[in-house]
Design a protein around this motif. Structure first.
Motif, PDB file in Angstrom:
ATOM      1  N   LEU A   1     -26.439  -9.487   0.183  1.00 58.24           N
ATOM      2  CA  LEU A   1     -25.290  -9.857   1.039  1.00 58.24           C
ATOM      3  C   LEU A   1     -24.064 -10.154   0.312  1.00 58.24           C
ATOM      4  N   PHE A   2     -24.056 -10.464  -0.766  1.00 56.68           N
ATOM      5  CA  PHE A   2     -22.869 -10.606  -1.523  1.00 56.68           C
ATOM      6  C   PHE A   2     -22.135  -9.290  -1.716  1.00 56.68           C
ATOM      7  N   GLY A   3     -22.977  -8.205  -1.856  1.00 54.90           N
ATOM      8  CA  GLY A   3     -22.600  -6.818  -1.822  1.00 54.90           C
ATOM      9  C   GLY A   3     -21.443  -6.889  -0.345  1.00 54.90           C
ATOM     10  N   GLY A   4     -22.222  -7.098   0.665  1.00 56.70           N
ATOM     11  CA  GLY A   4     -21.504  -6.984   1.906  1.00 56.70           C
ATOM     12  C   GLY A   4     -20.301  -7.701   1.820  1.00 56.70           C
ATOM     13  N   LEU A   5     -20.429  -8.839   1.155  1.00 55.10           N
ATOM     14  CA  LEU A   5     -19.056  -9.776   1.087  1.00 55.10           C
ATOM     15  C   LEU A   5     -17.947  -8.941   0.532  1.00 55.10           C
ATOM     16  N   ILE A   6     -18.270  -8.235  -0.518  1.00 52.16           N
ATOM     17  CA  ILE A   6     -17.397  -7.312  -1.353  1.00 52.16           C
ATOM     18  C   ILE A   6     -16.856  -6.449  -0.436  1.00 52.16           C
ATOM     19  N   GLY A   7     -17.875  -5.786   0.557  1.00 54.50           N
ATOM     20  CA  GLY A   7     -17.427  -4.753   1.380  1.00 54.50           C
ATOM     21  C   GLY A   7     -16.517  -5.412   2.398  1.00 54.50           C
ATOM     22  N   LEU A   8     -16.929  -6.684   2.885  1.00 54.04           N
ATOM     23  CA  LEU A   8     -16.138  -7.300   3.789  1.00 54.04           C
ATOM     24  C   LEU A   8     -14.562  -7.326   3.520  1.00 54.04           C
ATOM     25  N   VAL A   9     -14.241  -7.975   2.281  1.00 54.05           N
ATOM     26  CA  VAL A   9     -13.092  -8.132   1.552  1.00 54.05           C
ATOM     27  C   VAL A   9     -12.395  -6.799   1.776  1.00 54.05           C
ATOM     28  N   ASN A  10     -12.984  -5.583   1.192  1.00 52.85           N
ATOM     29  CA  ASN A  10     -12.363  -4.342   1.349  1.00 52.85           C
ATOM     30  C   ASN A  10     -11.931  -4.029   2.721  1.00 52.85           C
ATOM     31  N   GLY A  11     -12.826  -4.223   3.451  1.00 50.65           N
ATOM     32  CA  GLY A  11     -12.520  -4.081   4.833  1.00 50.65           C
ATOM     33  C   GLY A  11     -11.314  -4.706   5.441  1.00 50.65           C
ATOM     34  N   ILE A  12     -11.376  -5.929   5.208  1.00 45.83           N
ATOM     35  CA  ILE A  12     -10.254  -6.868   5.815  1.00 45.83           C
ATOM     36  C   ILE A  12      -8.768  -6.236   5.004  1.00 45.83           C
ATOM     37  N   ASN A  13      -8.764  -5.936   3.760  1.00 41.54           N
ATOM     38  CA  ASN A  13      -7.759  -5.360   3.092  1.00 41.54           C
ATOM     39  C   ASN A  13      -7.183  -4.105   3.706  1.00 41.54           C
ATOM     40  N   VAL A  14      -8.235  -3.068   4.060  1.00 42.51           N
ATOM     41  CA  VAL A  14      -7.854  -2.192   4.546  1.00 42.51           C
ATOM     42  C   VAL A  14      -7.431  -1.986   6.024  1.00 42.51           C
ATOM     43  N   ALA A  15      -8.493  -2.617   6.655  1.00 44.21           N
ATOM     44  CA  ALA A  15      -8.112  -2.798   8.351  1.00 44.21           C
ATOM     45  C   ALA A  15      -6.845  -3.523   8.697  1.00 44.21           C
ATOM     46  N   LEU A  16      -7.018  -4.880   8.265  1.00 42.24           N
ATOM     47  CA  LEU A  16      -6.050  -5.795   8.588  1.00 42.24           C
ATOM     48  C   LEU A  16      -4.687  -5.764   7.757  1.00 42.24           C
ATOM     49  N   LEU A  17      -4.788  -5.651   6.472  1.00 44.85           N
ATOM     50  CA  LEU A  17      -3.660  -5.841   5.792  1.00 44.85           C
ATOM     51  C   LEU A  17      -3.263  -4.368   5.504  1.00 44.85           C
ATOM     52  N   LYS A  18      -3.894  -3.264   5.991  1.00 47.22           N
ATOM     53  CA  LYS A  18      -3.335  -1.911   6.205  1.00 47.22           C
ATOM     54  C   LYS A  18      -2.961  -1.565   4.688  1.00 47.22           C
ATOM     55  N   ILE A  19      -3.804  -2.024   3.585  1.00 43.90           N
ATOM     56  CA  ILE A  19      -3.421  -1.323   2.265  1.00 43.90           C
ATOM     57  C   ILE A  19      -4.280  -0.050   2.178  1.00 43.90           C
ATOM     58  N   PRO A  20      -3.673   0.860   1.691  1.00 43.84           N
ATOM     59  CA  PRO A  20      -4.455   2.348   1.632  1.00 43.84           C
ATOM     60  C   PRO A  20      -5.974   1.858   0.835  1.00 43.84           C
ATOM     61  N   PRO A  21      -6.854   2.380   1.429  1.00 45.79           N
ATOM     62  CA  PRO A  21      -8.225   2.315   0.818  1.00 45.79           C
ATOM     63  C   PRO A  21      -8.356   2.542  -0.730  1.00 45.79           C
ATOM     64  N   PHE A  22      -7.790   3.470  -1.115  1.00 46.89           N
ATOM     65  CA  PHE A  22      -7.803   3.732  -2.553  1.00 46.89           C
ATOM     66  C   PHE A  22      -7.226   2.480  -3.228  1.00 46.89           C
ATOM     67  N   ILE A  23      -6.045   1.772  -3.036  1.00 49.43           N
ATOM     68  CA  ILE A  23      -5.484   0.770  -3.580  1.00 49.43           C
ATOM     69  C   ILE A  23      -6.350  -0.035  -3.554  1.00 49.43           C
ATOM     70  N   ALA A  24      -6.783  -0.541  -2.182  1.00 53.55           N
ATOM     71  CA  ALA A  24      -7.474  -2.067  -1.998  1.00 53.55           C
ATOM     72  C   ALA A  24      -8.906  -1.878  -2.718  1.00 53.55           C
ATOM     73  N   THR A  25      -9.424  -0.621  -2.747  1.00 49.02           N
ATOM     74  CA  THR A  25     -10.943  -0.717  -3.531  1.00 49.02           C
ATOM     75  C   THR A  25     -10.593  -0.606  -4.878  1.00 49.02           C
ATOM     76  N   LEU A  26      -9.521   0.099  -5.367  1.00 49.37           N
ATOM     77  CA  LEU A  26      -9.136   0.159  -6.759  1.00 49.37           C
ATOM     78  C   LEU A  26      -9.114  -1.553  -7.380  1.00 49.37           C
ATOM     79  N   ALA A  27      -8.040  -2.230  -6.646  1.00 45.93           N
ATOM     80  CA  ALA A  27      -7.906  -3.649  -6.925  1.00 45.93           C
ATOM     81  C   ALA A  27      -9.501  -4.439  -6.885  1.00 45.93           C
ATOM     82  N   MET A  28     -10.148  -4.155  -5.855  1.00 43.23           N
ATOM     83  CA  MET A  28     -11.474  -4.827  -5.913  1.00 43.23           C
ATOM     84  C   MET A  28     -11.996  -4.363  -7.248  1.00 43.23           C
TER      85      MET A  28
END
Ligand SMILES: Nc1ncnc2c1ncn2[C@@H]1O[C@H](COP(=O)(O)OP(=O)(O)OP(=O)(O)O)[C@@H](O)[C@H]1O
Ligand SMILES: Nc1ncnc2c1ncn2[C@@H]1O[C@H](COP(=O)(O)OP(=O)(O)OP(=O)(O)O)[C@@H](O)[C@H]1O
Ligand SMILES: [Mg+2]
Ligand SMILES: [Mg+2]
Lengths: 333, 520, 301, 333
Positions: free
Chosen positions: D115-142
């Motif tokens: 589930l902790f992995g799911g949490l990482i994904g969730l944060v990625n998802g929020i950054n991408v979908a809500l904050l509209k950060i391009p997936p490449f950068i959002a997940t690079l930051a993660m």
């Protein structure tokens, strides 16, 4: 519903004073992130704000910056290049082969090494444009091939340039007498300028944007997309070669195993600089700013003596915040 | 003309609506009243604000100011889903389909029948869609992948999708731009069946004869402002057009007959493609406008694409000025002076993220706007500016991004690109798709001028009046074959339809008439 | 266009020894490989030498060991990135009657017949001692370490830190920084450290890549009076020592390690009894002894 | 001019027996590349073709395969996830924290790590979908944040699971008694099956394709794209967690630094498996085949005792050829 929200018109390229002004305003705003970060470090640490440290930051941007400039073209054209890191190592080795093993003079060996980078790009371009292999795979394969060849050609040993006098001056010398300003930085600035002009004003640059924007429409407009794509990859390859020269001149040796991982950093610089991975949009100035943001953060965090395991955590968060605020400001424009 | 005008209470009302985009005031003090049980046509020039108004109604944009009432109750649609829940369904001017999904998956997207909470019931989805398509009389395969359908069929999917919501208000933004007469008739039949005492349709179109046929009233807007609403029964086309453009339009006469005296520029002989074309043969003369008529899927687009090397030819020869040429891709075609304007501007025509100037200059960039490998933006600008003038492209500046233009203005940009390129042979596939009456006349004039200069034009069009008005000769196609080449004086609605509906593969009589052997 | 069947070195029909190392691309490992191949050639054995690209790739090393075992070698040389992770595979080797010789660092297991290794901690302490001597027992020093999780990285860091703590109260040690063994990154880190610490007196680099980077960083910063000590050898370090840019370095004699590894393997195949550990030495070398034949033999260029 | 070719109809997903047949035929053809490669190695080396070696290959595919399955969802939805590698390391560390440091029982600690992995994904998802950060950068930051946190939480030392008896059985045990078939492979097969069914048959899967194919149209159809994107990233995150458990159970320890680089391999597996980086297309079977192609090549080249520097060169070339022939065959269909 932001997917279909009306966006402020974004400018892809030159034309019109008002347009240019607006464009550079946006660049300035991206620049603002950089300034804020730099200002923060200046207050946080007494050692950050100094001429010596600034040249250090610039110097540390050179290799990633050079790679990122070439990659900007590829990414704007809708592609990606993963081979730049190990390709750079291969070019460094080739530089060693040309200058040390074959004993060519500098004026011949250095351009040959740069052109070798162009050759790597050319092969990428052919694989992508003619064989229609997706760029990610084509350049991933090249990344592996270059990694291996660099080791094979160097016999897995660094090649030292002690027998090529003057070579290290390319990176570490000071062209401006008396001023401690490494040549490598000058080289970066000059090629950035050239690349910027080519991207905005040349046919190559325009087609780079067009292909990235809508490849099919570009082809149907009578443009030989295959040829131009090959040209774009080959052109970008020159920067791989140049980066190979710059890094080996800085280190005084061609390190066959130093390169893997640089691709991700360079791509990150491009993307942080506002170039879209889906193509059609981007700029060289943005890429330089992106590369600088990364180096300033790296430098500043080290200067502040933040424990290294935390440095990455902070780096990641700051990148997120910088990109996020940049997006917000752009929307407000 | 439908007769259901007895119900008069307003179903949908719009009042005092303003909407601005950066640099553009799209709507100002806009009004509209849709009555229950009627079809209300909405007309106006390209960029008048029709689509914008509809996007406000369907929750895509929000109005700056203004009032919306549905069935007497005020509302503001906040999202497409919200609009659907309110009972407003829209068919957009540009397709909003998911290309990798099937027809059924597109129609019921967001409302898929499920088994349990998580799993989909694909069988029921297909069954429901089959039933819906049968009810609507649309000959589509629910399992076909949407991205592979023709533009016309994609339009049908959009229609099926919109109707499947069983809305109170159905908005159709230029639903017939990609359809030919037969398909338009089918659509109108659907609309008539849809309009009940409690529902209404807003119908946007640039085709006046359609409006006369289907609408009860027509609202005219100009430059984002409300002008007037007329009863269709009593208004004349000229009246409506005059209100729309605010000036008189002179609809020119038909061109004069064949140009047998002119040289053959392009010869097509025995063209076959794996996909569709069978033994397509015709020639194109200097200074000629050669119309291509046919039903949906007749293969006209395919001829155009094959001609410029966009699709692969299996056999057949192309000769240019009597010499055989090999055209492997559109770049070859361009080198030989042949240009192709696609029927699908969004996919094959525009650089959506680039500005108007870049789009217009794209084709001619190297020939005309370059010196020493560098682009001379001043020249490109001047050319782009002049086409913005002649074609009346409504844009705040040359730096406007193409995707922010109205549909018709996007089409004009694509046309301008080809006019700027200065080709000897132009293949125009549905060139006036989505273009308003006034601008159409200007484009016709331009085409005539080009022909007069000795350029040759192939004009593929699904609008028979346009074919008849413009063509020196008409090539009629059916099922991938050329069934007849008509001279201008032989060409009329009936003969064209006769040859367009021949089915040699199914009907031996038709085959005999065409003198071909079919089958085994 | 690739080497066909054979392993990297040695003759055809002698015993086949598979070596799984911690690394492959670094000079240090190349020197081990060289030593192993030379010894194998001399003794008519055949060796293969593989190792992951970085010392973080523990799983990759397990895959490599698995694959080597699949080739049924007569003996296996193994430098474990994480010794416990390999336990099941070592069991497998034992059950296949393949003797395992650990090298470079110990393996926490009963399986290996012997361990050919240098004491990294002691070697690092040696470097600390020399640095402290050079600085007269006081001043501020920094560490540029190649890795923070691998055994060699940890030992070379901790050996240094512990010696300093116990023996040099006058020396302040800064937070260790990690450059991944990448020359460029290590150079950039070094320059940052120098910027941030005007009173810096010494820097210790924990492997060859770090050392080259540190030398570059010091040179580029233009700062005088910073004493650099390093680890391993290689032309760049040797040159720096000769020219006085670097005070000295510790070398582990990797070529000898490779030789002894193969020698032990052949002995193990022949059923000879081996001591529990076989020490390969480390040496401090500096300007004074770099050309000493005994030292020179342990250095690679 | 294939750029403007009308494409051979490729089916994205189910519906219709004919369609399914055609779909699986294509998979079979991708599979054919794999078979050809495996056949070659079987002839080239006597050690390749054995039960032991096959389980070894499967075992070595587990981690990359698991990561690649999750990433398949993200990529089909038009995104990218660079955080899977270091995210996996962080999840492995979290597993160690839960089981060793906090002493939770297996049945609690293992799901918590997943589930902790799911949490990482969730944060990625929020950054991408809500904050509209391009997936490449959002997940690079993660990726950077996870890399740092893994070191911080583990104190930069491996956490050994000796005090969590049975944990290593998750990967190395043999559920099927008497047969030497590692559990980890079983786990991979089971989750692949589940993921495959979800992708083709569930609402989540349908919207994954839909968003990747045309995000705007999906949004205009009244689907809450933001919510579903978050769900997709979070779901994919579960595979990061699972991979973290599997790798640490295999190694018997949570290695905080083992993870960087896995993202590129996993993405490569996905892309070689025919999933398009531009979204809308792809399958789990393809991804598994892609992952297997990579492991078989790695294994076979090593088994053949090809010198290591040549292995990468060959690997790169074979990947190119495999993908190229695969494309040719698909066109002929
Ligand atoms: N997203 C947008 N951003 C900026 N301007 C826009 C946007 N959408 C529409 N406009 C502008 O608003 C005006 C009205 O456009 P709209 O699409 O409503 O015209 P229309 O009447 O539908 O024209 P057409 O007949 O060509 O479809 C145009 O000038 C257009 O350029
Ligand atoms: N982009 C495409 N992808 C797949 N198939 C296509 C595509 N375009 C056309 N076809 C196929 O080619 C056939 C001929 O279509 P084409 O578009 O050439 O006809 P047309 O006469 O131009 O009619 P219209 O454009 O009005 O549909 C159609 O039956 C269709 O199945
Ligand atoms: Mg419109
Ligand atoms: Mg058509």
């Amino acid at each position: 519903m932001a997917a279909v929200k009306t966006q402020a018109p974004e400018r892809a390229q030159g034309g019109g004073i008002a347009g240019a002004l607006k464009g550079s305003l946006q660049q300035l705003l991206a620049f603002a992130s950089l300034i804020v970060i730099a200002a923060f470090f200046s207050f946080a640490s007494p050692y950050f704000f100094s001429y010596g440290n600034f040249t250090a930051i610039l110097f540390s941007t050179v290799v990633i910056g050079t790679l990122a400039i070439g990659t900007t073209f590829v990414i704007i054209a809708g592609g990606i290049d993963l081979s730049i890191g190990t390709g750079m190592a291969l070019c460094a080795v080739m530089s060693g082969v040309f200058l040390v093993k074959l004993g060519l003079p500098l004026w011949l060996g250095v351009p040959a090494a740069v052109l070798f980078g162009g050759l790597i790009g050319l092969v990428n371009g052919i694989n992508v444009a003619l064989l229609k292999i997706p760029p990610f795979i084509a350049t991933l394969a090249m990344m592996l091939v270059a990694e291996g060849l660099a080791l094979v050609l160097s016999d897995s040993t660094p090649i030292y340039f002690t027998e090529a006098p003057g070579y290290t001056e390319i990176s570490t010398g000071n062209l401006i007498p008396g001023v401690n300003f490494p040549n490598a930085v000058l080289v970066l600035l000059v090629v950035a300028l050239i690349a910027g002009v080519l991207l905005r004003k040349s046919v190559l640059g325009r087609y780079t944007y067009s292909i990235g924007s809508n490849e099919e429409a570009t082809a149907l407009s009578g443009i030989d997309v295959r040829r131009w794509k090959i040209a774009i990859y080959a052109f970008a390859g020159l920067f791989i070669g140049l980066a190979g020269v710059l890094i080996s001149a800085r280190l005084g040796s061609a390190q066959p195993a130093t390169g893997m991982g640089y691709e991700l950093q360079a791509i990150a610089a491009v993307v942080i600089g506002g170039t879209s991975l889906s193509g059609g949009k981007g700029s060289i100035v943005g890429t330089l700013i992106g590369a600088l943001i990364i180096s300033v953060l790296n430098n500043g965090l080290q200067i502040m003596s933040i424990p290294q395991e935390w440095q990455n955590v902070i780096l990641g968060c700051v990148i997120l915040v910088a990109v996020y605020t940049d997006r917000i400001r752009k929307k407000e424009l | 003309m439908t007769g259901v005008t007895t119900m008069t209470e307003p179903l949908l009302e719009v009042e005092g609506v303003d909407k601005s985009f950066p640099g553009v005031r799209a709507l100002h003090d806009m009004r509209l009243e849709l009555r229950a049980g009627e079809v209300l046509a909405l007309v106006g020039e390209n960029g008048a604000g029709k689509s914008t108004l509809m996007k406000l109604l369907s929750g895509i944009h929000t109005a700056d100011t203004g009032m919306f009432r549905l069935g007497g109750e005020s509302f503001e649609a906040t999202s497409p889903r919200h609009a659907q829940e309110l009972g407003i369904s829209i068919i957009h001017q540009e397709f909003n389909l998911v290309p990798h999904l099937t027809v059924a998956q597109n129609v019921f997207i967001g409302r898929e029948p499920r088994r349990g909470r998580l799993l989909l019931d694909e069988r029921r989805l297909n069954a429901d869609t089959t039933r819906l398509l049968e009810r609507l009389g649309l000959p589509l395969d629910p399992r076909a992948v949407v991205g592979e359908l023709t533009v016309a069929n994609q339009q049908m999917v959009e229609i099926a999708k919109a109707l499947s919501y069983e809305p109170r208000v159905l908005i159709m933004d230029e639903p017939t731009a990609a359809l030919n007469d037969a398909e338009v008739a089918t659509l109108h039949e659907l609309i008539r069946r849809f309009v009940l005492p409690h529902t209404g349709v807003i119908y946007i179109s640039h085709r006046m004869e359609e409006i006369k046929r289907i609408a009860d009233r027509v609202t005219v807007i100009r430059d984002g402002e409300y002008i007037d609403t007329l009863d269709v029964a009593s208004a004349t086309t000229a009246e409506i057009i005059a209100l729309m453009v605010g000036r008189a339009i002179d609809t020119g006469a038909r061109p004069q007959g064949v140009r047998a005296d002119r040289d053959v520029v392009l010869g097509i002989d025995g063209l076959n493609t794996k996909a569709l074309l069978k033994n397509v043969t015709f020639d194109l003369r200097e200074g000629e406008i050669l119309g291509f008529a046919g039903l949906m899927g007749a293969g006209r687009t395919e001829v155009g694409r094959a001609l410029v090397g966009a699709d692969r030819i299996d056999s057949g020869t192309i000769t240019l000025h009597g010499k055989p040429v090999r055209i492997g891709n559109p770049a070859d075609a361009a080198r030989h002076g042949i240009g192709y304007l696609s029927e699908d501007r969004k996919r094959f025509g525009l650089l959506l993220d680039q500005d108007v100037r870049a789009n217009i200059a794209l084709g001619a960039l190297r020939d005309q706007f370059t010196r020493g490998g560098f682009v001379r933006d001043r020249d490109a600008r001047a050319t782009a500016q002049s086409y913005v003038g002649t074609l009346r492209i409504k844009t705040p500046s040359l730096e406007q991004t193409a995707k922010h233009l109205s549909g018709g203005n996007q089409q004009k940009v694509v046309i301008a690109k080809w006019l700027a390129k200065n080709c000897d042979v132009l293949v125009f596939d549905e060139p006036t798709r989505g273009i308003d009456v006034g601008a159409k006349e200007e484009i016709y004039q331009l085409l005539n001028e080009l022909a007069a200069q000795g350029k040759s034009i192939i004009m593929i069009s699904s609008e028979l009046p346009e074919i008849l008005r413009m063509s020196h000769r008409v090539v009629v196609m059916s099922e991938g074959r050329v069934t007849r080449v008509l001279d201008a004086d032989e060409a009329n609605q009936e003969t064209i339809m006769h040859y367009a509906t021949l089915r040699p593969d199914e009907n031996p009589d038709d085959a005999a008439e065409l003198g071909i052997r079919t089958g085994s | 266009a690739c080497g066909s069947d054979g392993g990297s070195g040695g003759g055809g029909d002698g015993p086949f020894i598979a070596i799984v190392s911690k690394g492959f691309q670094h000079q240090f490992w190349q020197a081990v490989k060289q030593g192993a191949e030379e010894e194998a050639a001399a003794r008519g054995a055949r060796v293969t030498f593989v190792g992951p690209a970085t010392e973080q790739e523990v799983e990759e090393q397990m895959n490599m060991l698995t694959n080597e075992l699949a080739k049924s070698p007569q003996a296996v040389g193994f430098a474990a990135l994480d010794s416990r992770a390999a336990a099941p595979l070592l069991q497998q080797a034992q059950s296949q009657n393949i003797p395992v010789i650990a090298f470079d660092s110990g393996v926490e297991s009963e399986v290996p017949v012997t361990t050919v290794a240098t004491d990294n901690k002691a070697a690092a302490a040696e470097a600390a001692k020399h640095l402290s001597e050079q600085l007269g027992g006081k001043g501020k020093v920094a560490l540029v370490v190649h890795d923070q999780t691998s055994r060699s990285g940890i030992d070379r860091r901790d050996g240094f830190l512990e010696w300093m703590k116990e023996n040099a109260p006058g020396i302040t040690v800064l937070q260790p920084q990690y450059g991944g063994g990448d020359q460029l990154e290590s150079a950039n880190i070094t320059k940052s450290i120098i910027s941030a610490n005007p009173d810096l007196k010494g820097i210790y680099a924990s492997n060859e890549g770090s050392a080259i980077g540190v030398i570059k960083g010091v040179q580029e910063s233009g700062r005088q009076g910073v004493t650099v000590v390093g680890f391993d050898s290689g032309k760049a370090q040797i040159d720096a020592i000769k020219s006085g840019v670097m005070a000295g370095a510790v070398t582990q004699d990797p070529i000898d390690m490779g030789r002894k590894l193969v020698d032990s393997a052949i002995k193990a195949i022949d059923g000879e009894q081996l001591p529990k550990t076989i020490d390969t030495n480390f040496y401090w070398y500096d300007k004074s002894n770099v050309d000493d034949p005994k030292i020179k033999a342990t250095l690679y260029e």
